[in-house]
Scaffold this motif. Sequence first.
Motif, PDB file in Angstrom:
ATOM      1  N   UNK A   1       3.053 -16.442  -2.900  1.00 15.84           N
ATOM      2  CA  UNK A   1       2.643 -15.056  -2.728  1.00 15.84           C
ATOM      3  C   UNK A   1       3.782 -13.963  -3.184  1.00 15.84           C
ATOM      4  N   UNK A   2       4.935 -14.316  -2.585  1.00 17.14           N
ATOM      5  CA  UNK A   2       6.075 -13.587  -2.818  1.00 17.14           C
ATOM      6  C   UNK A   2       6.684 -13.495  -4.410  1.00 17.14           C
ATOM      7  N   UNK A   3       6.591 -14.478  -4.894  1.00 16.56           N
ATOM      8  CA  UNK A   3       6.745 -14.692  -6.367  1.00 16.56           C
ATOM      9  C   UNK A   3       6.015 -14.092  -7.317  1.00 16.56           C
ATOM     10  N   UNK A   4       4.595 -14.155  -6.704  1.00 18.07           N
ATOM     11  CA  UNK A   4       3.596 -13.427  -7.563  1.00 18.07           C
ATOM     12  C   UNK A   4       3.631 -12.074  -7.531  1.00 18.07           C
ATOM     13  N   UNK A   5       3.554 -11.633  -6.123  1.00 18.48           N
ATOM     14  CA  UNK A   5       3.567 -10.165  -5.803  1.00 18.48           C
ATOM     15  C   UNK A   5       4.729  -9.298  -6.701  1.00 18.48           C
ATOM     16  N   UNK A   6       5.779 -10.048  -6.960  1.00 17.55           N
ATOM     17  CA  UNK A   6       6.644  -9.418  -7.834  1.00 17.55           C
ATOM     18  C   UNK A   6       6.975  -9.611  -9.183  1.00 17.55           C
ATOM     19  N   UNK A   7       5.836 -10.177  -9.654  1.00 17.33           N
ATOM     20  CA  UNK A   7       5.563 -10.437 -11.098  1.00 17.33           C
ATOM     21  C   UNK A   7       5.195  -8.698 -11.959  1.00 17.33           C
ATOM     22  N   UNK A   8       4.636  -8.332 -10.898  1.00 18.06           N
ATOM     23  CA  UNK A   8       4.377  -6.670 -11.247  1.00 18.06           C
ATOM     24  C   UNK A   8       5.217  -5.864 -10.373  1.00 18.06           C
ATOM     25  N   UNK A   9       5.342  -4.456 -10.946  1.00 15.26           N
ATOM     26  CA  UNK A   9       6.212  -3.782  -9.986  1.00 15.26           C
ATOM     27  C   UNK A   9       5.437  -3.678  -8.639  1.00 15.26           C
ATOM     28  N   UNK A  10       6.464  -3.710  -7.599  1.00 10.38           N
ATOM     29  CA  UNK A  10       6.104  -3.616  -6.118  1.00 10.38           C
ATOM     30  C   UNK A  10       7.235  -2.898  -5.287  1.00 10.38           C
ATOM     31  N   UNK A  11       6.847  -2.039  -4.735  1.00  6.03           N
ATOM     32  CA  UNK A  11       7.876  -1.327  -3.686  1.00  6.03           C
ATOM     33  C   UNK A  11       7.256  -1.074  -2.397  1.00  6.03           C
ATOM     34  N   UNK A  12       5.991  -1.874  -2.071  1.00  7.51           N
ATOM     35  CA  UNK A  12       5.440  -1.819  -0.646  1.00  7.51           C
ATOM     36  C   UNK A  12       6.212  -2.950   0.008  1.00  7.51           C
ATOM     37  N   UNK A  13       6.846  -2.247   1.160  1.00  7.48           N
ATOM     38  CA  UNK A  13       7.519  -3.130   2.004  1.00  7.48           C
ATOM     39  C   UNK A  13       8.858  -3.293   1.640  1.00  7.48           C
TER      40      UNK A  13
ATOM     41  N   UNK B   1      -7.690   7.129   0.471  1.00  5.54           N
ATOM     42  CA  UNK B   1      -6.647   5.943   0.779  1.00  5.54           C
ATOM     43  C   UNK B   1      -7.175   4.625   1.227  1.00  5.54           C
ATOM     44  N   UNK B   2      -8.160   4.952   2.290  1.00  2.00           N
ATOM     45  CA  UNK B   2      -8.418   3.446   2.802  1.00  2.00           C
ATOM     46  C   UNK B   2      -9.268   2.821   1.629  1.00  2.00           C
TER      47      UNK B   2
ATOM     48  N   UNK C   1      -7.006  -1.873  -4.141  1.00  3.25           N
ATOM     49  CA  UNK C   1      -5.957  -2.456  -4.907  1.00  3.25           C
ATOM     50  C   UNK C   1      -5.662  -3.954  -4.261  1.00  3.25           C
ATOM     51  N   UNK C   2      -5.870  -3.754  -3.038  1.00  6.37           N
ATOM     52  CA  UNK C   2      -5.206  -5.232  -2.195  1.00  6.37           C
ATOM     53  C   UNK C   2      -6.564  -6.301  -2.445  1.00  6.37           C
ATOM     54  N   UNK C   3      -7.604  -6.005  -1.922  1.00  4.05           N
ATOM     55  CA  UNK C   3      -8.637  -7.162  -1.843  1.00  4.05           C
ATOM     56  C   UNK C   3      -9.398  -7.385  -3.259  1.00  4.05           C
ATOM     57  N   UNK C   4      -9.450  -6.120  -3.806  1.00  2.00           N
ATOM     58  CA  UNK C   4     -10.224  -6.505  -4.935  1.00  2.00           C
ATOM     59  C   UNK C   4      -9.262  -6.970  -6.136  1.00  2.00           C
ATOM     60  N   UNK C   5      -8.182  -6.502  -6.125  1.00  4.30           N
ATOM     61  CA  UNK C   5      -7.157  -6.940  -7.523  1.00  4.30           C
ATOM     62  C   UNK C   5      -6.048  -7.478  -7.191  1.00  4.30           C
ATOM     63  N   UNK C   6      -5.532  -7.681  -6.047  1.00  2.00           N
ATOM     64  CA  UNK C   6      -4.335  -8.342  -5.588  1.00  2.00           C
ATOM     65  C   UNK C   6      -3.150  -7.487  -6.143  1.00  2.00           C
TER      66      UNK C   6
ATOM     67  N   UNK D   1       1.067  -4.114   5.972  1.00  2.74           N
ATOM     68  CA  UNK D   1       0.515  -5.207   6.457  1.00  2.74           C
ATOM     69  C   UNK D   1      -0.788  -5.797   5.821  1.00  2.74           C
ATOM     70  N   UNK D   2      -1.402  -4.777   5.358  1.00  2.32           N
ATOM     71  CA  UNK D   2      -2.691  -5.049   4.669  1.00  2.32           C
ATOM     72  C   UNK D   2      -2.573  -5.617   3.314  1.00  2.32           C
ATOM     73  N   UNK D   3      -1.474  -5.042   2.684  1.00  2.08           N
ATOM     74  CA  UNK D   3      -1.074  -5.584   1.439  1.00  2.08           C
ATOM     75  C   UNK D   3      -0.415  -7.044   1.556  1.00  2.08           C
ATOM     76  N   UNK D   4       0.549  -7.087   2.383  1.00  3.15           N
ATOM     77  CA  UNK D   4       1.027  -8.348   2.368  1.00  3.15           C
ATOM     78  C   UNK D   4       0.517  -9.472   3.461  1.00  3.15           C
TER      79      UNK D   4
END
Length: 704
Positions: free
Chosen positions: A215-227, A458-459, A465-470, A488-491
């Motif tokens: 999960x961590x590897x995948x989420x940082x393949x795109x830009x990510x500054x959440x958390x 926002x909600x 962003x998270x549920x539909x497209x990860x 927490x929702x995203x991660x």
Amino acid sequence: MLAPTYQTFKDIVSASIDPKRILTNPLQTLAYGTDASFYRLIPKIVILVHNETEVIEIIKQAKLLDIALTFRAAGTSLSGQAITDSVLVVATHGWKNFELLDNNQRVKLEPGIIGAKANNYLAPHGLKIGPDPASIGACMIGGIVANNASGMCCGTAQNSYQTIADIRIVLHDGTILDTADAQSVAAFKKDQSALIQEIENLRDQIKSNETLYHQIQNKFKIKNTTGYSINALVDYQDPIDIIKHLMVGSEGTLAFISNVTFKTVIDEKYKSCSLIFFHTIQDACKATILLKSSPVAAVELLDRESIRSVENDYDAPDYFKTLPESACALLVECRDNDLNVLKEKQDAIRLQIQSIPTYTDYEFTSDPKQYYFNWKARKGLLPTVGGLRKNGTTVIIEDVAFPLPQLADACLELKDLFKKYEYHDAVLFGHALEGNLHFVFSQDFSNQTEVDRYEKLMSELSVLVVDRFNGSLKAEHGTGRNMAPFVEKEWGSTAYEIMKRIKNIFDPNNKINPDVIINPDPKAHLKNLKPLPECNDIVDKCMECGFCEPHCVSEGLTLSPRQRIVIAREISRLESTNEDPQRLADIRKDVTYQLDETCATDGLCALACPVHIDTGKFVKTWRASQLDTGNKKVAAYIGSHMAGTTAFMRTGLKIVSFFHSIFGTTIMTALSNLSHFITFGKVPKWIPEMPKGAHKINTNQKHL
Ligand SMILES: Cc1cc2nc3c(=O)[nH]c(=O)nc-3n(C[C@H](O)[C@H](O)[C@H](O)COP(=O)(O)OP(=O)(O)OC[C@H]3O[C@@H](n4cnc5c(N)ncnc54)[C@H](O)[C@@H]3O)c2cc1C
Ligand code: SF4
């Protein structure tokens, strides 16, 4: 009046830090406490620190008194991470040292250096720093690293995380770790063995959990500054390397950054770009996927609304106005140090996307006028929306990223979301190559209905962003207070628990920039919203971005243009609400010197301002409004009797000079001070440098 704990803190630190740099009055705490986000907290104390020793003293004393600290560089952050209602520690002036190392392969920079300045140091060597946020002309190294800021060209390959070589930090108890210094590392490993052990435990926990690891590897393949940058725990084995990379994107919540060493990157000499129009967003996104494996330096997406917002530009081609509603543009850039290779790159790009129909033929251009227009169209989007918005509203820039294959669908669903919540001025653009989209819209926060509308947006955005497209909810701009409720929702809970442990390892008392990144309040993003009252036509469009600050001659002495506007807005607000007459009086007490008398009114700030605000012009109107009718009559009289006035002044100066020659400097100074005193300042002071009256210029004389 400061609360007793803060007063004690102030008294103690005043012993070792120049009290002139410890600010507590209402005008300065508001001015220095404001950043570019749409959140506002007013610090109780602002300290303008000049060196690491001062920072260590502040950190130690704050710890003893249980006082929260927030660090600040240029205050251009957008997500509410550079504000506080406690103590703000500003590390700018005095933090400008740099050093080129290893034959320029690395550069060591202090946190108060503006990103563009760092690039100026490297430019003669054909080099630059990797991170390239659009705000690089104003933001500083401390903020760039702490936010893991990035932009058009750096992608995920050349951001701070990837290009950091070393870092020097001060922890919550004053401990220093300098990863470039073997002795410091050895001492740290010995003295902080428990901290090191905890980092190793986290690393091992993640490595033993296959799902989390991927999960961590995948989420940082795109830009990510959440958390937090928990990819550090996956990418590195050595705990010092992990700490170094965890600091990137930590938003000042884990430690103070005293300096950073970057690996430098090549700044190619030749650049060319093309604005390519596609029939649909889907086609543009398909082209982006193909371009990912071609030699491009940047691929920027501009939706139809973005193009519409620049179609009236003087240099915009006529066909901008006739493009179909479905059209979408990609601004494609390629660069090289060799002109022939640049040409080969252009051909390769053309070949790569030839299967996708374009709306018109396209060429790559290096012609300065066309090149400049193409980038102006892209870079001008934020100011365009900012400049068109209704006074009193805030311009909001959201910053999400999607896996590339889903980018087209995500764009369309985002657009539906804006329509659903009636954000009709929303424009969508961004760094397509990285799946990173910005959407900019104006938002009113002055009434609850509007705040509710924003909350709903926002909600639903977080679900999309998270549920539909990860995807990631924050790609570049940092979590701040804005996305803290959604980390927490995203991660998911496992990764979020790890983030909470990271915070706890480095800041067990939760006193270093609390409420940023980790915030238990599900409504934190709806609190402490910044008021933006109408104040004066000249400055009402100000976004408080801070781009003008480096261009202001009084920044650092008194206020910057942004700070002048912030204060004028607050005065307007307090006058119209009558909410706190004492606070209004306190601000007014200092305003003449801070806002008016020390402004050079040279208009230089307007050159850097995205919405072309000339704060100097505003200060002149302010000045005029402060004059009473008597003053105005005198000024008008002088203006219409210039010949008489100058003759009078000439004679006056000659007389003063005559008395100076008789009395000498000492007696003349004493007499002048006396007359200044007994007339309550009405007679100006004489100084020895005062000129003699000049001879009258003969304007009838013919020039040879
Ligand atoms: C118009 C506009 C456009 C922007 N475009 C981009 C963009 O393209 N890409 C992008 O990534 N961002 C962008 N930003 C956001 C922002 O400019 C960047 O994130 C920038 O890097 C922040 O730097 P700063 O110096 O202003 O930091 P600040 O706002 O002062 O601080 C940022 C964070 O760093 C922490 N910090 C600062 N100094 C230190 C220190 N010495 N030690 C520890 N922590 C510290 C602060 O506590 C805070 O959490 C934009 C902002 C604006 C207004
Ligand atoms: S005056 Fe312009 S540059 Fe300065 S903060 Fe306002 S919008 Fe930004």
